[in-house]
Design an enzyme around this catalytic site. Structure first.
Site, PDB file in Angstrom:
ATOM      1  N   HIS A 162       7.359   1.647  -3.294  1.00 55.82           N
ATOM      2  CA  HIS A 162       8.089   2.523  -4.208  1.00 55.82           C
ATOM      3  C   HIS A 162       7.112   3.155  -5.177  1.00 55.82           C
ATOM      4  O   HIS A 162       6.151   2.512  -5.590  1.00 55.82           O
ATOM      5  CB  HIS A 162       9.163   1.746  -4.990  1.00 55.82           C
ATOM      6  CG  HIS A 162      10.184   2.643  -5.579  1.00 55.82           C
ATOM      7  ND1 HIS A 162      10.037   3.206  -6.818  1.00 55.82           N
ATOM      8  CD2 HIS A 162      11.353   3.111  -5.072  1.00 55.82           C
ATOM      9  CE1 HIS A 162      11.072   3.972  -7.063  1.00 55.82           C
ATOM     10  NE2 HIS A 162      11.886   3.937  -6.021  1.00 55.82           N
ATOM     11  N   ASP A 169      16.398   0.167   0.203  1.00 54.41           N
ATOM     12  CA  ASP A 169      16.808   0.532   1.561  1.00 54.41           C
ATOM     13  C   ASP A 169      16.546  -0.563   2.579  1.00 54.41           C
ATOM     14  O   ASP A 169      16.960  -0.450   3.729  1.00 54.41           O
ATOM     15  CB  ASP A 169      16.072   1.803   2.000  1.00 54.41           C
ATOM     16  CG  ASP A 169      16.523   2.993   1.193  1.00 54.41           C
ATOM     17  OD1 ASP A 169      17.718   3.065   0.904  1.00 54.41           O
ATOM     18  OD2 ASP A 169      15.682   3.835   0.843  1.00 54.41           O
TER      19      ASP A 169
HETATM   20  N1  CMC Z   1       3.958   0.783   4.619  1.00 58.31           N
HETATM   21  C1  CMC Z   1       2.600   0.725   4.689  1.00 58.31           C
HETATM   22  N2  CMC Z   1       1.782   1.228   3.739  1.00 58.31           N
HETATM   23  C2  CMC Z   1       2.340   1.828   2.699  1.00 58.31           C
HETATM   24  C3  CMC Z   1       3.750   1.920   2.548  1.00 58.31           C
HETATM   25  C4  CMC Z   1       4.556   1.372   3.564  1.00 58.31           C
HETATM   26  N3  CMC Z   1       5.891   1.443   3.481  1.00 58.31           N
HETATM   27  N4  CMC Z   1       4.043   2.570   1.408  1.00 58.31           N
HETATM   28  C5  CMC Z   1       2.872   2.875   0.841  1.00 58.31           C
HETATM   29  N5  CMC Z   1       1.843   2.419   1.612  1.00 58.31           N
HETATM   30  C6  CMC Z   1       0.409   2.526   1.309  1.00 58.31           C
HETATM   31  C7  CMC Z   1      -0.091   3.927   1.520  1.00 58.31           C
HETATM   32  O1  CMC Z   1      -0.624   4.105   2.822  1.00 58.31           O
HETATM   33  C8  CMC Z   1      -1.155   4.049   0.451  1.00 58.31           C
HETATM   34  O2  CMC Z   1      -2.329   3.433   0.910  1.00 58.31           O
HETATM   35  P1  CMC Z   1      -3.772   3.977   0.394  1.00 58.31           P
HETATM   36  O3  CMC Z   1      -3.799   3.761  -1.084  1.00 58.31           O
HETATM   37  O4  CMC Z   1      -4.734   3.108   1.130  1.00 58.31           O
HETATM   38  O5  CMC Z   1      -3.832   5.406   0.781  1.00 58.31           O
HETATM   39  C9  CMC Z   1      -0.611   3.214  -0.706  1.00 58.31           C
HETATM   40  O6  CMC Z   1       0.283   2.261  -0.098  1.00 58.31           O
HETATM   41  C10 CMC Z   1       0.175   4.034  -1.736  1.00 58.31           C
HETATM   42  O7  CMC Z   1       1.121   4.814  -1.023  1.00 58.31           O
HETATM   43  P2  CMC Z   1       1.591   6.266  -1.479  1.00 58.31           P
HETATM   44  O8  CMC Z   1       2.216   6.975  -0.323  1.00 58.31           O
HETATM   45  O9  CMC Z   1       0.466   6.948  -2.197  1.00 58.31           O
HETATM   46  O10 CMC Z   1       2.684   5.864  -2.532  1.00 58.31           O
HETATM   47  P3  CMC Z   1       3.818   6.782  -3.079  1.00 58.31           P
HETATM   48  O11 CMC Z   1       4.150   6.279  -4.421  1.00 58.31           O
HETATM   49  O12 CMC Z   1       3.427   8.223  -2.972  1.00 58.31           O
HETATM   50  O13 CMC Z   1       5.021   6.586  -2.047  1.00 58.31           O
HETATM   51  C11 CMC Z   1       6.932   5.761  -0.975  1.00 58.31           C
HETATM   52  C12 CMC Z   1       6.125   5.791  -2.273  1.00 58.31           C
HETATM   53  C13 CMC Z   1       8.293   5.116  -1.230  1.00 58.31           C
HETATM   54  C14 CMC Z   1       7.206   7.206  -0.495  1.00 58.31           C
HETATM   55  C15 CMC Z   1       6.147   4.976   0.103  1.00 58.31           C
HETATM   56  O14 CMC Z   1       5.946   3.650  -0.312  1.00 58.31           O
HETATM   57  C16 CMC Z   1       6.830   5.017   1.469  1.00 58.31           C
HETATM   58  O15 CMC Z   1       6.620   5.978   2.237  1.00 58.31           O
HETATM   59  N6  CMC Z   1       7.670   3.974   1.812  1.00 58.31           N
HETATM   60  C17 CMC Z   1       8.414   3.957   3.041  1.00 58.31           C
HETATM   61  C18 CMC Z   1       9.647   4.833   2.897  1.00 58.31           C
HETATM   62  C19 CMC Z   1      10.706   4.193   2.019  1.00 58.31           C
HETATM   63  O16 CMC Z   1      11.046   3.024   2.173  1.00 58.31           O
HETATM   64  N7  CMC Z   1      11.276   5.018   1.107  1.00 58.31           N
HETATM   65  C20 CMC Z   1      12.386   4.579   0.241  1.00 58.31           C
HETATM   66  C21 CMC Z   1      12.025   4.563  -1.210  1.00 58.31           C
HETATM   67  S1  CMC Z   1      13.237   3.706  -2.205  1.00 58.31           S
HETATM   68  C22 CMC Z   1      14.677   4.627  -2.047  1.00 58.31           C
HETATM   69  C23 CMC Z   1      14.576   5.975  -2.660  1.00 58.31           C
HETATM   70  O17 CMC Z   1      14.313   6.071  -3.870  1.00 58.31           O
HETATM   71  O18 CMC Z   1      14.767   6.970  -1.948  1.00 58.31           O
END
Ligand code: CMC
Length: 431
Positions: free
Chosen positions: A308, A366
């Site tokens: 998140h 989720d």
């Molecule tokens: N599985 C594996 N690695 C992950 C994941 C994951 N679910 N989420 C983040 N990472 C890694 C990512 O690869 C990155 O690694 P690095 O620093 O080495 O590049 C690091 O963690 C930070 O990730 P980010 O994409 O920069 O983080 P963000 O804050 O931009 O994204 C997120 C947050 C929710 C989009 C992301 O964690 C994600 O894609 N999760 C899976 C989708 C999901 O479950 N979304 C629902 C969110 S909660 C409900 C809502 O509010 O909609």
């Protein structure tokens, strides 16, 4: 207005600029850079808004490190335990919990608006039979502006109020109609003797040929899912609603924009993606393979329902959701549901893994919601529509707050341009 007691000094090439530091009621201080461009001729750069507060708000507060979520100051755990969705709607919309009379009036107002204009039935029939319910919802909610002209004048507080009530009342009806249409069953009219969540279940699962009795355990679980999703401060879809609204667009168009944004798998689409992932994993012995894939950057695969932007400790909604999953599955007599077993084991393995620990990745709301919804009988395509109808109150509360703010301006980010500088148009034969 937030208080400004201190200033921060920015030094650019020896020239200093004082930036006011604004203090919120709780949470980190905020540098006020509104005058920076005018004074220093520089922009700030923050793609994804990771360090940018886009507005002042009094509605929802998240402390990502503590894993805390407050609606108007009240912790989500207390609301999930003691309140109910319509009371939470009142709280989010008006700022305070209602007394008994206010609650009764509000319930009547919402209930009286649950039907949609009969002509909207024809509108649904224009969609392909197999349309995803989210696609139908984006279209139909946007089209509400064509049906309810008397609540599109955003300058009139009364029309804003009526539009808010209409949206909260009609979204379950529209989501249920989108579902019924996608499975070829007749639309079911709302039944005002039922509560909000029970009525939604009735509109989804009732058929004219058979009496449908709402299971109170399931309607309570649905009500809780709705409460947990009701608002989440300035997330992507809420920011979309605010940005759309900042141009003066009508509320139905703005909420349709929010629904479109919510659909993506990184946001509200994650509940569908998560359940599909759990099914693909299938058995506990395949978990290590998927965990390894999630850690491999080249795979492009992420554990859906994990991670998140704001929560870096745990998502309090996931904790409540996990409890609900246990309760609902137990009561439905499917406590040993294989998907729940896979989910719990996946959570356990990931939370012990250095990759997930170091990146502070935890199950989010989720992760368990899909398991409950599937056990209730919903197909995966309905998971995100249920998120959308639950979040509508948050979107509309945030939209109302923005429209009522005398400081409102059209949202207009700037950019860091890295394209070609000015050049002259060459004739075709010289290219
Ligand atoms: N599985 C594996 N690695 C992950 C994941 C994951 N679910 N989420 C983040 N990472 C890694 C990512 O690869 C990155 O690694 P690095 O620093 O080495 O590049 C690091 O963690 C930070 O990730 P980010 O994409 O920069 O983080 P963000 O804050 O931009 O994204 C997120 C947050 C929710 C989009 C992301 O964690 C994600 O894609 N999760 C899976 C989708 C999901 O479950 N979304 C629902 C969110 S909660 C409900 C809502 O509010 O909609």
């Amino acid at each position: 207005m937030a208080e400004t007691k201190r200033t921060a000094t920015l030094n650019i090439d020896g020239q200093t600029y004082d930036l006011p530091v604004m203090s919120p009621t709780v949470g980190p201080d905020v540098l006020d850079i509104r005058k920076l461009y005018g004074q220093a001729d520089v922009f700030t750069y923050d793609p994804g808004f990771t360090s940018t507060a886009s507005c002042e708000s009094t509605i929802t507060y998240i402390d990502g490190d503590k894993g805390e979520l407050l609606y108007r100051g009240y912790p989500i755990e207390q609301l999930a335990d003691q309140s109910h969705f319509l009371e939470v709607c009142y709280l989010l919309l008006y700022g305070e919990l209602p007394d008994a009379k206010q609650m009764a009036d509000f319930e009547i107002r919402v209930t009286r608006h649950t039907m949609v204009h009969e002509q909207m039935h024809n509108f649904f029939r224009g969609f392909r039979r197999d349309a995803h319910p989210m696609a139908t919802m984006v279209g139909v909610v946007g089209a509400m502006s064509a049906f309810y002209h008397d609540s599109t004048d955003i300058g009139d507080p009364w029309q804003r109020e009526v539009a808010s009530i209409r949206l909260i009342a009609k979204l379950p009806t529209i989501a249920a109609m989108a579902y019924k249409y996608s499975i070829g069953q007749p639309f079911v009219y709302p039944k005002n003797s039922l509560d909000y969540a029970g009525n939604f279940l009735h509109m989804c699962f009732s058929v004219p040929a058979e009496e449908y009795v709402v299971n109170p355990v399931l309607s309570k679980a649905m009500d809780r899912i709705m409460m947990l999703h009701a608002d989440h401060e300035q997330n992507a879809s809420t920011s979309t609603v605010r940005l759309a609204g900042s141009s003066g667009a009508n509320p139905f168009a703005c909420i349709a924009a929010g629904i479109a944004c919510l659909w993506g798998p990184a946001h509200g689409g994650a509940n569908q993606a998560c359940l599909e992932m759990l099914k693909e994993i299938g058995t506990v012995d395949r978990i290590p393979e998927f965990v390894a894939k999630a850690k491999d950057k080249d795979s492009g695969f992420r554990l859906m329902g994990f991670g998140h932007r704001v929560y870096k400790n745990f998502d309090p909604r996931a904790t409540v959701m996990k409890e609900s999953a246990d309760e609902v599955l137990e009561l439905l007599g499917v406590g040993n549901n294989p998907l729940l077993q896979v989910a719990k084991e996946l959570e356990r393995i990931a939370l012990e893994d250095e990759y997930f620990i170091s990146k502070k990745l935890y199950p989010n709301v989720d992760f368990y919601s899909g398991i409950i919804l599937e056990a209730m009988g919903f197909p995966t395509s309905m998971f995100t529509p249920i998120f959308a109808l639950s979040r509508t109150v948050g979107w509309i509360s945030q939209w109302k707050e923005m429209i009522g703010d005398p400081q409102m301006k059209i949202g207009r980010p700037r950019q860091l341009y890295v394209g070609a500088p000015r050049r002259d148009y060459p004739e075709l034969e010289t290219r």
